[in-house]
Design an enzyme around this catalytic site. Structure first.
Site, PDB file in Angstrom:
ATOM      1  CD  GLU A   1      12.104 -29.988  28.071  1.00 49.15           C
ATOM      2  OE1 GLU A   1      12.386 -28.945  27.311  1.00 49.15           O
ATOM      3  OE2 GLU A   1      11.695 -30.946  27.256  1.00 49.15           O
TER       4      GLU A   1
ATOM      5  NE  ARG B   1      11.266 -22.392  26.312  1.00 49.84           N
ATOM      6  CZ  ARG B   1      10.599 -22.934  25.103  1.00 49.84           C
ATOM      7  NH1 ARG B   1       9.657 -22.046  24.853  1.00 49.84           N
ATOM      8  NH2 ARG B   1      11.233 -23.814  24.235  1.00 49.84           N
TER       9      ARG B   1
ATOM     10  CE  LYS C   1      14.133 -29.363  22.697  1.00 47.89           C
ATOM     11  NZ  LYS C   1      14.340 -28.526  23.524  1.00 47.89           N
TER      12      LYS C   1
END
Length: 212
Positions: free
Chosen positions: A45, A49, A133
Site C-alpha cells: 500500500e 500522501r 480497514k
C-alpha cells in the site's frame, strides 16, 4: 455493486501484513517493492500522501513481478480514478463516504474502506462491504476493542492499521475477525530514504511469519 469479497480477501490474505508506505522519491519505489516481495509481502500500500505517490505506484505495477500494488489514503473520486489509472490493484481509504462508495461500486478493483466504530461498520455492511480497514487501530481501542466487535458484527473482517507494530501485530492476528494488519514499521521513511533494502527485506521476512 457490493464489495468483491474474493478479490478483497485475496489481497488481505496474501500475507499477514500489508506494508503501509510513504514514498517521497519514485526512484526508490521499485527496489523497495522488490525487497518487500522477496521478503514475502506482495501486497504493498503506497499512500497518496506525497506529490509523486501515483508515479511510485505506476513504477511498481509496471516493473515488480509478484507485487500487488495498492493506493492508500484515497479520499475522493478523483484520487480513486487516478489510482486505478496508475495500476493500483486495490484501494484503501481511512474512512468511507457515500460518494467514495458510489465510485467504488463502478469498478472491479476492490476498496478496503476504513471504520472505527460499530455504527460505521454497520453502515458499510449495509452497503455490501464486509472486509474493512480498522483505523486508527491503536488510537481507536486496539485489539481488545476490535475483539468486542466480533460477536455483534460477526460478518465483518478487518485489517487493523494505525499504530500497529511488530510487537502488537500478533495480538490482532489471533482475533477471529482479523485477516491481516497494516504497518509502516517494515519500510519507514528513513529506511526508504537510506536505500536500506536488505533491512526492509529482513523485516518483511519476519512479518511474513507472524501467522501460520
Amino acid at each position: 455493486m457490493p464489495q468483491n469479497i474474493e478479490k478483497t480477501e485475496a489481497v488481505m490474505t496474501a500475507a499477514p501484513v500489508i506494508p503501509v508506505l510513504i514514498v517521497e522519491d519514485p526512484a526508490k519505489a521499485v527496489p523497495m517493492a522488490e525487497a518487500l516481495v522477496r521478503g514475502g509481502l506482495p501486497a504493498i500500500e503506497i499512500t497518496l500522501r506525497t506529490p509523486r505517490a501515483l508515479e511510485a505506484i505506476r513504477l511498481v505495477a509496471e516493473n515488480v513481478e509478484g507485487a500487488i500494488p495498492g493506493a492508500g489514503t484515497v479520499l475522493n473520486e478523483e484520487q480513486y480514478e487516478a489510482a486505478l489509472a496508475a495500476g493500483s490493484q486495490f484501494i484503501v481509504s481511512p474512512g468511507a463516504t457515500p460518494a467514495l462508495l458510489d465510485v467504488a461500486d463502478k469498478h472491479d478493483v476492490p476498496l478496503l474502506p476504513g471504520a472505527a466504530t460499530a455504527s460505521e461498520v454497520m453502515y458499510l455492511l449495509e452497503r455490501g462491504y464486509s472486509r474493512l480497514k480498522f483505523f486508527p487501530a491503536e488510537q481507536a481501542g486496539g485489539a481488545s476493542y476490535l475483539k468486542s466487535l466480533s460477536s455483534p458484527l460477526a460478518g465483518a473482517k478487518f485489517c487493523p492499521t494505525g499504530g500497529v507494530t511488530l510487537d502488537k501485530a500478533p495480538d490482532y492476528l489471533k482475533l477471529q475477525n482479523v485477516l491481516c494488519v497494516g504497518g509502516s514499521w517494515i519500510a519507514d521513511a528513513k529506511a526508504i530514504a537510506s536505500d536500506d533494502w536488505a533491512g526492509i527485506e529482513e523485516r518483511a521476512r519476519a512479518a511474513a511469519t507472524l501467522r501460520g
